[in-house]
Design a protein around this motif. Structure first.
Motif, mmCIF file in Angstrom:
data_model
loop_
_atom_site.group_PDB
_atom_site.id
_atom_site.type_symbol
_atom_site.label_atom_id
_atom_site.label_comp_id
_atom_site.label_asym_id
_atom_site.label_seq_id
_atom_site.Cartn_x
_atom_site.Cartn_y
_atom_site.Cartn_z
ATOM 1 N N GLN A 188 0.835 -1.004 0.105
ATOM 2 C CA GLN A 188 0.143 -0.133 0.162
ATOM 3 C C GLN A 188 0.826 1.224 0.034
ATOM 4 O O GLN A 188 0.539 2.272 -0.712
ATOM 5 C CB GLN A 188 -0.979 -0.021 1.180
ATOM 6 N N ALA A 189 1.921 1.245 0.820
ATOM 7 C CA ALA A 189 2.774 2.408 0.927
ATOM 8 C C ALA A 189 3.843 2.512 -0.410
ATOM 9 O O ALA A 189 4.147 3.681 -0.522
ATOM 10 C CB ALA A 189 3.843 2.295 2.043
ATOM 11 N N THR A 190 4.021 1.605 -1.101
ATOM 12 C CA THR A 190 5.120 1.589 -2.299
ATOM 13 C C THR A 190 4.301 1.620 -3.580
ATOM 14 O O THR A 190 5.066 1.866 -4.589
ATOM 15 C CB THR A 190 6.257 0.331 -2.099
ATOM 16 N N GLY A 191 3.193 0.645 -3.718
ATOM 17 C CA GLY A 191 2.726 0.326 -5.120
ATOM 18 C C GLY A 191 3.326 -0.806 -5.653
ATOM 19 O O GLY A 191 3.005 -1.249 -6.761
ATOM 20 N N VAL A 192 4.278 -1.468 -4.936
ATOM 21 C CA VAL A 192 4.920 -2.717 -5.324
ATOM 22 C C VAL A 192 3.954 -3.961 -5.133
ATOM 23 O O VAL A 192 3.179 -4.091 -4.087
ATOM 24 C CB VAL A 192 6.359 -3.019 -4.627
ATOM 25 N N LEU A 319 6.240 6.728 4.965
ATOM 26 C CA LEU A 319 5.562 6.828 3.728
ATOM 27 C C LEU A 319 6.104 7.583 2.792
ATOM 28 O O LEU A 319 6.301 7.308 1.528
ATOM 29 C CB LEU A 319 4.126 7.264 3.996
ATOM 30 N N ASN A 320 6.790 8.517 3.120
ATOM 31 C CA ASN A 320 7.543 9.398 2.244
ATOM 32 C C ASN A 320 8.797 8.747 1.668
ATOM 33 O O ASN A 320 9.002 8.645 0.405
ATOM 34 C CB ASN A 320 7.913 10.811 2.773
ATOM 35 N N GLY A 321 9.292 7.990 2.640
ATOM 36 C CA GLY A 321 10.601 7.239 2.016
ATOM 37 C C GLY A 321 10.034 6.055 1.357
ATOM 38 O O GLY A 321 10.855 5.824 0.323
ATOM 39 N N PHE A 322 8.984 5.506 1.481
ATOM 40 C CA PHE A 322 8.757 4.493 0.565
ATOM 41 C C PHE A 322 8.340 4.958 -0.951
ATOM 42 O O PHE A 322 8.441 4.295 -1.770
ATOM 43 C CB PHE A 322 7.304 3.574 1.473
ATOM 44 N N SER A 323 7.864 6.070 -0.713
ATOM 45 C CA SER A 323 7.409 6.783 -2.013
ATOM 46 C C SER A 323 8.643 6.749 -3.050
ATOM 47 O O SER A 323 8.536 6.908 -4.422
ATOM 48 C CB SER A 323 6.883 7.827 -2.050
#
Length: 354
Positions: A188-192, A319-323
């Motif tokens: 959910q946080a990365t889109g992976v 979350l910002n890091g994951f993006s």
């Protein structure tokens, strides 16, 4: 009797034929090219929470009533990617349900594919933000990379993961639930995208990778049985083992992760409840995806016991890091040297206090 020459007559006939051909070519109408196409698009919302229904709809206008192929495209750092396909109705109308399964703020557009008789066309792009339904703690600036060159996985491919529960503590059911829940939050946080490969007999980060192994492995051991430091203040280590040279969406050289995982100290996790185990796994999966430690206590990437007081969701800096390491950062491309891939082994540097 004098023989008559036919040359002038033949020449006259030839000239007449050429003239007629010229007139015929001039009189023939020019073949018409593909007809113009227009496409409109509008979003039903510009901001939403995960799982909420958002649509992008519009009209395809051309001369002729036929069903046209329309694709939904999303902008990431490496370009526009197709995330949906449909056909317009005979009146030109079309509609998409936009995927809202992960956090992002990006542009969306509709593209009409060309045909033999009609041109293709792209609609105006519209921005959509998918944001958490909760208020994340802390600052979005509270994040760090695990490696100086921003090592990460290729977020445009599906990553497989497996669990070795042969020595799992506190029990196989608790750890499996915690890991699956964590993977869902990371996706959910990365889109992976992740795919569960099932139970595995392999161990993570042991440098004995086999081709059939999942990309990410979760396993248990003791400090005495591993060269990795799982001393009295370390409950687990997470990260990646092998990486290969690649380029990011901007063409910058990075190290792309090939395999990784989390190794738990079975003595430490034996005394944990389900919440504590998932909190630990949320931290370690941050390392697996390429995030390093931060000095603040309100993020899951804190190296201290403060993470055990956080709610079971990632916070603003996480979350910002994951993006930055996820799908929004764009696809990576492997760099090959003389048909061989340059490899590097990376020791998992992450530690978590228990």
């Amino acid at each position: 009797m004098r023989r008559l020459s036919r040359t002038p007559v033949l020449a006259a006939v030839a000239m007449l034929g050429t003239s007629a051909l010229t007139v015929s070519l001039l009189a023939a109408p020019a073949e018409a090219g593909p007809r113009k196409t227009r496409v409109s698009a509008s979003l039903s919302a510009t901001a939403t929470n995960p799982g909420e229904v958002v649509t992008l709809s519009g009209w395809v206008k051309d001369k002729g009533k036929q069903k046209r192929k329309v694709v939904l495209e999303q902008k990431i750092a490496s370009g526009w990617r197709t995330i949906g396909k449909t056909r317009s109705a005979k009146d030109g109308g079309y509609g998409f349900t936009v995927p809202t399964t992960w956090f992002y703020s990006t542009k969306l557009r509709a593209r009409v594919k060309p045909t033999r008789k009609h041109r293709g066309k792209v609609s105006r792009a519209h921005k959509l933000s998918v944001v958490p339904a909760y208020t994340p703690l802390g600052s979005p600036d509270s994040w760090e990379t695990l490696g100086e060159s921003r090592d990460r996985w290729n977020p445009c491919r599906t990553l497989t993961y497996g669990i070795n529960t042969s020595r799992a503590t506190p029990d196989a059911g608790t750890v499996s639930t915690g890991i699956h829940n964590t993977i869902a939050l990371v996706s959910q946080a990365t889109g992976v995208r992740f795919k569960f490969a099932g139970e595995t007999s392999s161990n993570p980060l042991d440098r004995k990778w086999k081709r059939k192994d999942p990309d990410i492995i979760f396993g248990w051991t003791t400090d005495a049985e591993t060269k990795l430091d799982l001393g009295p203040t370390t409950a687990a280590r997470g990260g990646y083992d092998r990486t290969r040279r690649a380029r990011d969406a901007r063409g910058k050289l990075i190290w792309e992760a090939m395999d990784g995982g989390v190794i738990y100290d079975l003595t430490d996790t034996a005394t944990m409840n389900a919440t504590e185990f998932q909190q630990l796994t949320l931290h370690e999966m941050g390392h697996v995806m390429g995030l390093g430690h931060v000095s603040v206590a309100d993020q899951y990437m804190t190296p201290g016991v403060e993470l055990y007081s956080l709610p079971l969701v990632y916070q603003a800096g996480d979350l910002n890091g994951f993006s930055k390491v996820g799908l929004q950062a764009g696809c990576t491309k492997v760099v090959r040297f003389h048909r061989k891939t340059s490899l590097e082994r990376v020791a998992p540097v992450a530690t978590t206090l228990d």
